[in-house]
Design a protein around this motif. Structure first.
Motif, PDB file in Angstrom:
ATOM      1  N   ALA A  87       0.851  -1.191   0.000  1.00  0.00           N
ATOM      2  CA  ALA A  87       0.000   0.000   0.000  1.00  0.00           C
ATOM      3  C   ALA A  87       0.885   1.239   0.000  1.00  0.00           C
ATOM      4  CB  ALA A  87      -0.914   0.001   1.223  1.00  0.00           C
ATOM      5  N   LEU A  88       0.666   2.092  -1.001  1.00  0.00           N
ATOM      6  CA  LEU A  88       1.469   3.304  -1.127  1.00  0.00           C
ATOM      7  C   LEU A  88       0.614   4.561  -0.945  1.00  0.00           C
ATOM      8  CD1 LEU A  88       3.502   2.342  -4.337  1.00  0.00           C
ATOM      9  CD2 LEU A  88       4.165   2.009  -1.965  1.00  0.00           C
ATOM     10  N   SER A  89      -0.644   4.511  -1.378  1.00  0.00           N
ATOM     11  CA  SER A  89      -1.469   5.705  -1.391  1.00  0.00           C
ATOM     12  C   SER A  89      -2.217   5.853  -0.078  1.00  0.00           C
ATOM     13  CB  SER A  89      -2.471   5.639  -2.543  1.00  0.00           C
ATOM     14  OG  SER A  89      -3.381   4.563  -2.346  1.00  0.00           O
ATOM     15  N   ALA A  90      -2.649   7.090   0.197  1.00  0.00           N
ATOM     16  CA  ALA A  90      -3.346   7.366   1.454  1.00  0.00           C
ATOM     17  C   ALA A  90      -4.597   6.515   1.633  1.00  0.00           C
ATOM     18  CB  ALA A  90      -3.664   8.854   1.547  1.00  0.00           C
ATOM     19  N   PRO A  91      -5.472   6.401   0.623  1.00  0.00           N
ATOM     20  CA  PRO A  91      -6.657   5.571   0.843  1.00  0.00           C
ATOM     21  C   PRO A  91      -6.318   4.102   1.060  1.00  0.00           C
ATOM     22  CG  PRO A  91      -6.639   6.464  -1.398  1.00  0.00           C
ATOM     23  CD  PRO A  91      -5.540   7.104  -0.686  1.00  0.00           C
ATOM     24  N   SER A  92      -5.325   3.607   0.361  1.00  0.00           N
ATOM     25  CA  SER A  92      -4.992   2.184   0.538  1.00  0.00           C
ATOM     26  C   SER A  92      -4.349   1.949   1.895  1.00  0.00           C
ATOM     27  CB  SER A  92      -4.051   1.707  -0.576  1.00  0.00           C
ATOM     28  OG  SER A  92      -2.804   2.369  -0.519  1.00  0.00           O
ATOM     29  N   LEU A  93      -3.565   2.897   2.377  1.00  0.00           N
ATOM     30  CA  LEU A  93      -2.982   2.770   3.712  1.00  0.00           C
ATOM     31  C   LEU A  93      -4.082   2.792   4.770  1.00  0.00           C
ATOM     32  CD1 LEU A  93       0.133   5.055   3.273  1.00  0.00           C
ATOM     33  CD2 LEU A  93       0.199   2.645   3.864  1.00  0.00           C
ATOM     34  N   ALA A  94      -5.046   3.664   4.580  1.00  0.00           N
ATOM     35  CA  ALA A  94      -6.146   3.752   5.552  1.00  0.00           C
ATOM     36  C   ALA A  94      -6.901   2.430   5.626  1.00  0.00           C
ATOM     37  CB  ALA A  94      -7.091   4.894   5.159  1.00  0.00           C
ATOM     38  N   VAL A  95      -7.155   1.825   4.472  1.00  0.00           N
ATOM     39  CA  VAL A  95      -7.895   0.561   4.457  1.00  0.00           C
ATOM     40  C   VAL A  95      -7.031  -0.564   5.018  1.00  0.00           C
ATOM     41  CG1 VAL A  95      -8.921  -1.163   2.925  1.00  0.00           C
ATOM     42  CG2 VAL A  95      -9.392   1.255   2.568  1.00  0.00           C
ATOM     43  N   LEU A  96      -5.743  -0.565   4.661  1.00  0.00           N
ATOM     44  CA  LEU A  96      -4.855  -1.646   5.134  1.00  0.00           C
ATOM     45  C   LEU A  96      -4.808  -1.674   6.653  1.00  0.00           C
ATOM     46  CD1 LEU A  96      -1.570  -2.837   3.618  1.00  0.00           C
ATOM     47  CD2 LEU A  96      -1.574  -2.234   6.024  1.00  0.00           C
ATOM     48  N   HIS A  97      -4.805  -0.478   7.252  1.00  0.00           N
ATOM     49  CA  HIS A  97      -4.707  -0.423   8.712  1.00  0.00           C
ATOM     50  C   HIS A  97      -5.998  -0.853   9.394  1.00  0.00           C
ATOM     51  CE1 HIS A  97      -0.649   0.919   9.452  1.00  0.00           C
ATOM     52  NE2 HIS A  97      -0.731   1.635   8.355  1.00  0.00           N
ATOM     53  N   ARG A  98      -7.048  -1.018   8.616  1.00  0.00           N
ATOM     54  CA  ARG A  98      -8.299  -1.510   9.189  1.00  0.00           C
ATOM     55  C   ARG A  98      -8.456  -3.014   9.013  1.00  0.00           C
ATOM     56  NH1 ARG A  98     -12.036   2.709   6.301  1.00  0.00           N
ATOM     57  NH2 ARG A  98     -13.481   0.964   6.415  1.00  0.00           N
ATOM     58  N   ILE A  99      -7.438  -3.665   8.461  1.00  0.00           N
ATOM     59  CA  ILE A  99      -7.488  -5.131   8.370  1.00  0.00           C
ATOM     60  C   ILE A  99      -7.153  -5.687   9.754  1.00  0.00           C
ATOM     61  CG2 ILE A  99      -6.422  -7.177   7.371  1.00  0.00           C
ATOM     62  CD1 ILE A  99      -5.891  -5.529   4.843  1.00  0.00           C
ATOM     63  N   PRO A 100      -8.059  -6.449  10.346  1.00  0.00           N
ATOM     64  CA  PRO A 100      -7.801  -6.938  11.710  1.00  0.00           C
ATOM     65  C   PRO A 100      -6.860  -8.144  11.701  1.00  0.00           C
ATOM     66  CG  PRO A 100      -9.929  -7.719  10.941  1.00  0.00           C
ATOM     67  CD  PRO A 100      -9.369  -6.874   9.835  1.00  0.00           C
ATOM     68  N   HIS A 101      -6.315  -8.430  12.842  1.00  0.00           N
ATOM     69  CA  HIS A 101      -5.539  -9.659  13.091  1.00  0.00           C
ATOM     70  C   HIS A 101      -4.278  -9.770  12.243  1.00  0.00           C
ATOM     71  CE1 HIS A 101      -9.231 -10.541  15.086  1.00  0.00           C
ATOM     72  NE2 HIS A 101      -9.906 -10.778  13.968  1.00  0.00           N
ATOM     73  N   LYS A 102      -3.808  -8.696  11.725  1.00  0.00           N
ATOM     74  CA  LYS A 102      -2.529  -8.796  11.022  1.00  0.00           C
ATOM     75  C   LYS A 102      -1.414  -8.693  12.052  1.00  0.00           C
ATOM     76  CE  LYS A 102      -2.547  -3.874   9.817  1.00  0.00           C
ATOM     77  NZ  LYS A 102      -3.804  -3.545  10.490  1.00  0.00           N
ATOM     78  N   VAL A 103      -0.308  -9.345  11.760  1.00  0.00           N
ATOM     79  CA  VAL A 103       0.798  -9.431  12.715  1.00  0.00           C
ATOM     80  C   VAL A 103       2.012  -8.748  12.121  1.00  0.00           C
ATOM     81  CG1 VAL A 103       2.333 -11.032  13.933  1.00  0.00           C
ATOM     82  CG2 VAL A 103      -0.096 -11.606  13.637  1.00  0.00           C
ATOM     83  N   LEU A 104       2.598  -7.882  12.905  1.00  0.00           N
ATOM     84  CA  LEU A 104       3.816  -7.208  12.425  1.00  0.00           C
ATOM     85  C   LEU A 104       4.954  -8.211  12.390  1.00  0.00           C
ATOM     86  CD1 LEU A 104       5.140  -4.387  11.759  1.00  0.00           C
ATOM     87  CD2 LEU A 104       5.879  -4.378  14.157  1.00  0.00           C
ATOM     88  N   ILE A 105       5.596  -8.351  11.226  1.00  0.00           N
ATOM     89  CA  ILE A 105       6.700  -9.304  11.111  1.00  0.00           C
ATOM     90  C   ILE A 105       7.995  -8.648  10.672  1.00  0.00           C
ATOM     91  CG2 ILE A 105       5.192 -11.293  10.672  1.00  0.00           C
ATOM     92  CD1 ILE A 105       6.034 -11.026   7.671  1.00  0.00           C
ATOM     93  N   GLY A 106       7.948  -7.356  10.357  1.00  0.00           N
ATOM     94  CA  GLY A 106       9.201  -6.741   9.950  1.00  0.00           C
ATOM     95  C   GLY A 106       9.007  -5.310   9.488  1.00  0.00           C
ATOM     96  N   ALA A 107      10.077  -4.777   8.935  1.00  0.00           N
ATOM     97  CA  ALA A 107      10.056  -3.393   8.467  1.00  0.00           C
ATOM     98  C   ALA A 107      11.105  -3.229   7.387  1.00  0.00           C
ATOM     99  CB  ALA A 107      10.335  -2.440   9.621  1.00  0.00           C
ATOM    100  N   LEU A 108      10.905  -2.183   6.567  1.00  0.00           N
ATOM    101  CA  LEU A 108      11.936  -1.791   5.609  1.00  0.00           C
ATOM    102  C   LEU A 108      12.542  -0.491   6.121  1.00  0.00           C
ATOM    103  CD1 LEU A 108      12.128  -1.881   1.839  1.00  0.00           C
ATOM    104  CD2 LEU A 108      12.250   0.363   2.897  1.00  0.00           C
ATOM    105  N   ILE A 109      13.840  -0.453   6.206  1.00  0.00           N
ATOM    106  CA  ILE A 109      14.540   0.717   6.749  1.00  0.00           C
ATOM    107  C   ILE A 109      15.257   1.432   5.605  1.00  0.00           C
ATOM    108  CG2 ILE A 109      16.276   1.506   8.399  1.00  0.00           C
ATOM    109  CD1 ILE A 109      14.027   0.078   9.786  1.00  0.00           C
TER     110      ILE A 109
END
Lengths: 255, 306
Positions: free
Chosen positions: A53-75
């Motif tokens: 997800a790159l765009s603001a609307p897609s980020l907003a929707v992605l963050h509303r997906i429940p039960h996702k687990v953080l597994i990493g990051a890009l630095i």
């Protein structure tokens, strides 16, 4: 009224220094780093589907997906982490990698310079080798050769050759991006990297770039079709960082 | 620079000539290559991935319908037996750099759709020269344009004159180009400081940070070696390739007529007949305008204002 002498030229036109063989090269930067939980399963490293997800609307929707687990990051070494919260937040200036039921989700909440986009794309797709990649991006008005009305919602797609030739397309019901217009930036770099790797990739581009309900409904519907449940909005969608060029907070003054 | 062949395609050993654009004012070189790709019905052979190219992607630029396969910033194409049905129906999006071939016309074309990262043009040109040499190309034709504000002498035919620089002789002359009515670019002087510096960079005798006082006051002739076509010329020459640069003066605006002029000059040089390029009886004068040109300068004005 814009000053025709100083306004930014359309993208097909060059500034003189862009064409100068003798311009100083940019400083070299360390490569981007994809950090994944070492306990991540192999399904996370080679998922059937990677959604970025790159765009603001897609980020907003992605963050509303429940039960996702953080597994990493890009630095990105050149992006300071000052101001980020200890717990991952939609307001952080960061890039988080989450695991869904069988998919991997990436929320790109930081600005990626065009010159770095290729390196970021290679790092992401090198670290997470998905069977299929879906990129959610927004149309930039300076790259679009048709009419863009602020009160009109548009959505188009681009696919790699391999996705185009697949028996069933990942994203259906969207027209292809009009010929003559272009997508640039990180979204373009990722799908280009998909093509170079002969992977199945789809780029969905929407207009406008802000997190309005119409675009979010579209993305929510798209992700629902892919099997993601989407929670109700908590009213904070406008505050998603979303560095797609539309963020009002794209400044170090606010860290 | 990475090269990915499209599935089922291969590079032909029978296409010794390669055409590519030099980024320039008015994007004339790129427009001319677009026109040649469209008119020769060149098919895409593969994609190039260059580290110093800015990313951009889009839908098929050539048509006749926008059918949706990806195009990258740098692509290589070829045309088979004139206007192929495959080209009409094969959906194609583009990436920044694509390679096309026309086996009928013994021609390979590279289209570049996005700019090079500022300051990396020489490195990019070196990689390009390495690539074209590695795939066996013998003659490189670079299409580019020059700022008409730099013209020192304006005569009635200035706008129509095509200029050239060739690697055949050290002074840039080529008897064949002269015979075709092209005029050697007088401002080309390989001993001039910036041309000499560029040649040394291309030959690997210097790196870009090596000392040369580029802060000295610029003179008019410093304009030409600073342009992207000059880097491509120097780097391809350094690899022992024959290089011909075809140039026209123009101003920014509607540069489509300039692109026709440059494409026509390329056809003359390569002994191609524009009328017979595509085999399409409906093509005007042989040229087939790419689909993407319908909106190259944006949408038409909003008539509801009136």
């Amino acid at each position: 009224m814009e000053d025709v002498l100083t306004e930014t030229p359309p993208p097909s036109r060059f500034f003189r220094e862009d064409l100068d063989n003798f311009a100083s090269p940019p400083p070299s930067l360390p490569p981007p780093l994809v950090l994944l939980n070492p306990n991540s399963s192999s399904d996370h490293l080679r998922p059937p589907l990677l959604i970025i997800a790159l765009s603001a609307p897609s980020l907003a929707v992605l963050h509303r997906i429940p039960h996702k687990v953080l597994i990493g990051a890009l630095i990105l070494p050149e992006i300071p982490l000052a101001g980020n919260s200890l717990e991952p937040s939609a307001r952080d200036r960061s890039c988080y990698v989450y695991a869904g039921e069988s998919q991997v989700l990436v929320s790109v909440q930081l600005p990626v310079a065009d010159e770095r986009a290729r390196a970021v794309a290679k790092s992401l797709l090198g670290g997470i080798q998905a069977e299929r990649v879906l990129i959610l991006d927004s149309i930039r008005s300076q790259n679009y050769r048709g009419r863009l009305a602020v009160d009109e919602t548009l959505a188009f797609k681009l696919e790699t050759v391999e996705e185009r030739n697949a028996e069933q397309h990942l994203v259906r019901g969207l027209d292809y991006f009009p010929s003559g217009s272009v997508m640039d930036g990180l979204g373009a770099a990722i799908i280009a990297e998909c093509q170079m790797r002969r992977a199945k990739g789809t780029l969905v581009a929407t207009w406008p770039a802000s997190a309005r309900s119409a675009e979010m409904t579209m993305f929510g519907s798209l992700l629902n079709d892919l099997g993601f449940p989407i929670s109700e909005s908590d009213g904070n969608d406008d505050f998603v960082a979303g560095y797609s060029g539309s963020s009002r907070y794209d400044s170090d003054l606010y860290t | 620079m990475e090269f990915a062949l499209e599935e089922g395609r291969h590079l032909s050993a029978d296409c010794p000539v390669l055409l590519l654009p030099g980024l320039s004012i008015g994007n004339v070189g790129q427009l001319a290559v677009d026109l040649l790709i469209s008119s020769t019905a060149a098919k895409r052979v593969g994609f190039l991935d260059a580290p110093f190219l800015l990313p951009c992607v889009g839908n098929d630029a050539y048509g006749p319908e926008p059918s949706g396969l990806l195009s990258l910033p740098l692509e290589l194409l070829k045309s088979i037996n004139g206007r192929s049905v495959d080209v009409c129906t094969d959906p194609s999006s583009y990436l920044p750099f694509t390679v096309y071939e026309s086996t009928q016309h013994a021609l390979t074309l590279i289209q570049q759709r996005s700019p090079v990262v500022k300051g990396m043009m020489v490195e990019f040109s070196k990689e390009m020269a390495d690539f074209v040499s590695s795939i066996g190309k013998k003659h490189i034709v670079i299409l580019s344009s020059l700022d008409s504000g730099r013209l020192k002498k304006i005569v009635a035919s200035s706008d129509m004159q095509v200029y050239y620089i060739s690697s055949v002789n050290s002074d840039g002359t080529d008897a064949e180009c002269e015979r075709l009515g092209f005029k050697r670019l007088e401002e080309y002087d390989s001993t001039q400081r910036r041309w000499a510096y560029l040649n040394e960079l291309a030959e690997g005798k210097l790196v870009q940070d090596d000392e040369i006082n580029l802060e000295e006051e610029l003179v008019d002739d410093d304009y030409y070696p600073g342009l992207p076509f000059a880097a491509l010329l120097s780097c391809c020459k350094a690899k022992g390739l024959k290089v011909t640069c075809l140039l026209c003066y123009c101003s920014e605006g509607d540069n489509i007529p300039d692109s026709f002029q440059l494409a026509d000059a390329a056809c003359k040089l390569l002994k191609l007949t524009p009328d017979k390029l595509s085999g399409d009886a409906n093509a005007q004068g042989g040229w087939i305008v790419p689909l993407s040109w319908k909106t190259v300068y944006g949408p038409p004005p909003d008539m509801s204002l009136f």
